[in-house]
Design a protein around this motif. Structure first.
Motif, PDB file in Angstrom:
ATOM      1  N   LEU A 273       0.833  -1.207   0.000  1.00 10.86           N
ATOM      2  CA  LEU A 273       0.000   0.000   0.000  1.00 10.86           C
ATOM      3  C   LEU A 273       0.867   1.256   0.000  1.00 10.86           C
ATOM      4  CD1 LEU A 273      -2.903  -0.835   2.498  1.00 10.86           C
ATOM      5  CD2 LEU A 273      -3.179  -0.205   0.092  1.00 10.86           C
ATOM      6  N   ARG A 274       1.954   1.196   0.776  1.00 12.25           N
ATOM      7  CA  ARG A 274       2.863   2.355   0.842  1.00 12.25           C
ATOM      8  C   ARG A 274       3.454   2.659  -0.538  1.00 12.25           C
ATOM      9  NH1 ARG A 274       3.069   6.323   3.874  1.00 12.25           N
ATOM     10  NH2 ARG A 274       2.287   6.893   1.850  1.00 12.25           N
ATOM     11  N   GLN A 275       3.846   1.597  -1.266  1.00 11.32           N
ATOM     12  CA  GLN A 275       4.403   1.769  -2.612  1.00 11.32           C
ATOM     13  C   GLN A 275       3.365   2.374  -3.559  1.00 11.32           C
ATOM     14  OE1 GLN A 275       7.618   1.233  -3.747  1.00 11.32           O
ATOM     15  NE2 GLN A 275       7.998   1.057  -1.559  1.00 11.32           N
ATOM     16  N   GLN A 276       2.124   1.902  -3.412  1.00 15.99           N
ATOM     17  CA  GLN A 276       1.041   2.342  -4.292  1.00 15.99           C
ATOM     18  C   GLN A 276       0.611   3.775  -3.977  1.00 15.99           C
ATOM     19  OE1 GLN A 276      -2.194  -0.452  -4.233  1.00 15.99           O
ATOM     20  NE2 GLN A 276      -3.536   0.835  -5.462  1.00 15.99           N
ATOM     21  N   LEU A 277       0.722   4.145  -2.702  1.00 19.15           N
ATOM     22  CA  LEU A 277       0.219   5.450  -2.247  1.00 19.15           C
ATOM     23  C   LEU A 277       1.363   6.305  -1.715  1.00 19.15           C
ATOM     24  CD1 LEU A 277      -2.853   4.026  -0.293  1.00 19.15           C
ATOM     25  CD2 LEU A 277      -2.912   5.044  -2.572  1.00 19.15           C
ATOM     26  N   ARG A 278       2.287   6.631  -2.595  1.00 17.27           N
ATOM     27  CA  ARG A 278       3.508   7.329  -2.160  1.00 17.27           C
ATOM     28  C   ARG A 278       3.229   8.705  -1.562  1.00 17.27           C
ATOM     29  NH1 ARG A 278       8.243   4.965  -4.029  1.00 17.27           N
ATOM     30  NH2 ARG A 278       7.933   3.262  -5.500  1.00 17.27           N
ATOM     31  N   ARG A 279       2.158   9.350  -2.036  1.00 14.35           N
ATOM     32  CA  ARG A 279       1.877  10.718  -1.566  1.00 14.35           C
ATOM     33  C   ARG A 279       0.749  10.759  -0.542  1.00 14.35           C
ATOM     34  NH1 ARG A 279       1.341  14.122  -6.983  1.00 14.35           N
ATOM     35  NH2 ARG A 279       0.906  15.780  -5.490  1.00 14.35           N
ATOM     36  N   THR A 280       0.284   9.586  -0.132  1.00 14.16           N
ATOM     37  CA  THR A 280      -0.828   9.505   0.829  1.00 14.16           C
ATOM     38  C   THR A 280      -0.285   9.334   2.249  1.00 14.16           C
ATOM     39  OG1 THR A 280      -2.284   8.507  -0.823  1.00 14.16           O
ATOM     40  CG2 THR A 280      -2.862   8.126   1.477  1.00 14.16           C
ATOM     41  N   THR A 281      -0.894  10.020   3.198  1.00 16.87           N
ATOM     42  CA  THR A 281      -0.550   9.799   4.610  1.00 16.87           C
ATOM     43  C   THR A 281      -1.226   8.510   5.046  1.00 16.87           C
ATOM     44  OG1 THR A 281      -0.442  12.193   4.995  1.00 16.87           O
ATOM     45  CG2 THR A 281      -0.672  10.785   6.936  1.00 16.87           C
ATOM     46  N   LEU A 282      -0.423   7.528   5.464  1.00 12.31           N
ATOM     47  CA  LEU A 282      -0.935   6.207   5.844  1.00 12.31           C
ATOM     48  C   LEU A 282      -0.892   6.084   7.373  1.00 12.31           C
ATOM     49  CD1 LEU A 282      -1.876   3.346   5.048  1.00 12.31           C
ATOM     50  CD2 LEU A 282       0.518   2.721   4.751  1.00 12.31           C
ATOM     51  N   ILE A 283      -2.088   6.036   7.973  1.00 15.14           N
ATOM     52  CA  ILE A 283      -2.184   5.975   9.435  1.00 15.14           C
ATOM     53  C   ILE A 283      -2.847   4.657   9.841  1.00 15.14           C
ATOM     54  CG2 ILE A 283      -3.107   7.082  11.517  1.00 15.14           C
ATOM     55  CD1 ILE A 283      -3.259   9.723   9.904  1.00 15.14           C
ATOM     56  N   VAL A 284      -2.163   3.866  10.653  1.00 18.80           N
ATOM     57  CA  VAL A 284      -2.731   2.618  11.152  1.00 18.80           C
ATOM     58  C   VAL A 284      -3.355   2.896  12.524  1.00 18.80           C
ATOM     59  CG1 VAL A 284      -2.211   0.271  11.948  1.00 18.80           C
ATOM     60  CG2 VAL A 284      -1.149   1.139   9.857  1.00 18.80           C
ATOM     61  N   VAL A 285      -4.619   2.482  12.675  1.00 15.49           N
ATOM     62  CA  VAL A 285      -5.329   2.656  13.948  1.00 15.49           C
ATOM     63  C   VAL A 285      -5.757   1.263  14.409  1.00 15.49           C
ATOM     64  CG1 VAL A 285      -7.272   3.774  15.098  1.00 15.49           C
ATOM     65  CG2 VAL A 285      -6.174   4.905  13.186  1.00 15.49           C
ATOM     66  N   SER A 286      -5.344   0.849  15.610  1.00 13.65           N
ATOM     67  CA  SER A 286      -5.587  -0.540  16.012  1.00 13.65           C
ATOM     68  C   SER A 286      -5.636  -0.699  17.525  1.00 13.65           C
ATOM     69  CB  SER A 286      -4.470  -1.423  15.446  1.00 13.65           C
ATOM     70  OG  SER A 286      -4.628  -2.766  15.852  1.00 13.65           O
ATOM     71  N   MET A 287      -6.260  -1.824  17.968  1.00 14.66           N
ATOM     72  CA  MET A 287      -6.240  -2.195  19.389  1.00 14.66           C
ATOM     73  C   MET A 287      -4.921  -2.857  19.773  1.00 14.66           C
ATOM     74  SD  MET A 287      -8.900  -1.233  21.006  1.00 14.66           S
ATOM     75  CE  MET A 287      -8.734  -2.172  22.520  1.00 14.66           C
ATOM     76  N   VAL A 288      -4.133  -3.266  18.778  1.00 16.03           N
ATOM     77  CA  VAL A 288      -2.854  -3.935  19.046  1.00 16.03           C
ATOM     78  C   VAL A 288      -1.964  -3.003  19.862  1.00 16.03           C
ATOM     79  CG1 VAL A 288      -0.717  -4.739  17.933  1.00 16.03           C
ATOM     80  CG2 VAL A 288      -2.923  -5.403  16.992  1.00 16.03           C
TER      81      VAL A 288
END
Length: 200
Positions: free
Chosen positions: A71-86
């Protein structure tokens, strides 16, 4: 200029809460929702560039952590935020190594989630979560799925074997194991197995 934000989580209530948080903070944003990875991938093909993707780690279609890297490779200009209970620091470290811009724990206060979202969107690399499970718990407090995983750990099964037995991905097993160790307040799988045997 309107920014496009996708909230990707399979829990409608959490999606709704996150939607309200984002709309309050960024009233000009165009916010879309997805309940599985296939829907996210379809959404990425249409509608223009995505400014921010807010993604749950335990998410239908996300079967291994390397998919975050894709996903990071595909969305180079997108802010990728993971939200989790982990709240396993090692797993969170791997998430960040795959190129996530930030990690937010679902168990922190809503206003803190909002502040963290804004900070990450503004370029801050942020990991914010509250470690939980500080009190020792007995096996009766575990979910049915966690009890299944624990029983198989006690039988000496590997994550791969557990995944096959329960028809889930090894990645999902790792998340369950992480939750188990936290809930049982033990440092290792072996200690969890001992605690399980003692409870029989």
């Amino acid at each position: 200029m309107t920014c496009r934000i996708i909230i990707a989580d399979d829990h409608p209530m959490f999606r709704e809460g996150m939607l309200r948080t984002v709309q309050r903070l960024l009233p000009e944003a165009c916010v879309e929702q997805a309940g599985d990875l296939d829907t996210v991938l379809e959404m990425l093909k249409t509608g223009g560039e995505v400014d921010t993707l807010i993604l749950d780690l335990r998410f239908p279609g996300l079967t291994c952590i390397s998919q975050l890297g894709e996903l990071r490779q595909q969305l180079r200009r997108t802010t990728l935020i993971v939200v989790s209970m982990v709240d396993d620091p090692q797993l969170i470290e791997q998430v960040m190594a795959m190129g996530a811009d930030g990690f937010i724990g679902k168990n922190i206060a809503p206003e803190e989630i909002g502040q963290a979202l804004l900070a990450i969107r503004q370029g801050e690399v942020l990991v914010k979560f509250a470690p939980s499970g500080l009190l020792p718990l007995d096996t009766n407090t575990l979910t049915a799925r966690q009890q299944d995983v624990l029983r198989l750990i006690a039988q000496g099964k590997t994550n791969k074997e557990i995944a096959k037995a329960l028809d889930i991905s090894p990645f999902t097993v790792r998340i369950h194991v992480s939750g188990l160790l936290r809930s049982l307040n033990v440092p290792s799988r072996a200690a969890a197995a001992v605690k399980y045997s003692a409870s029989l």
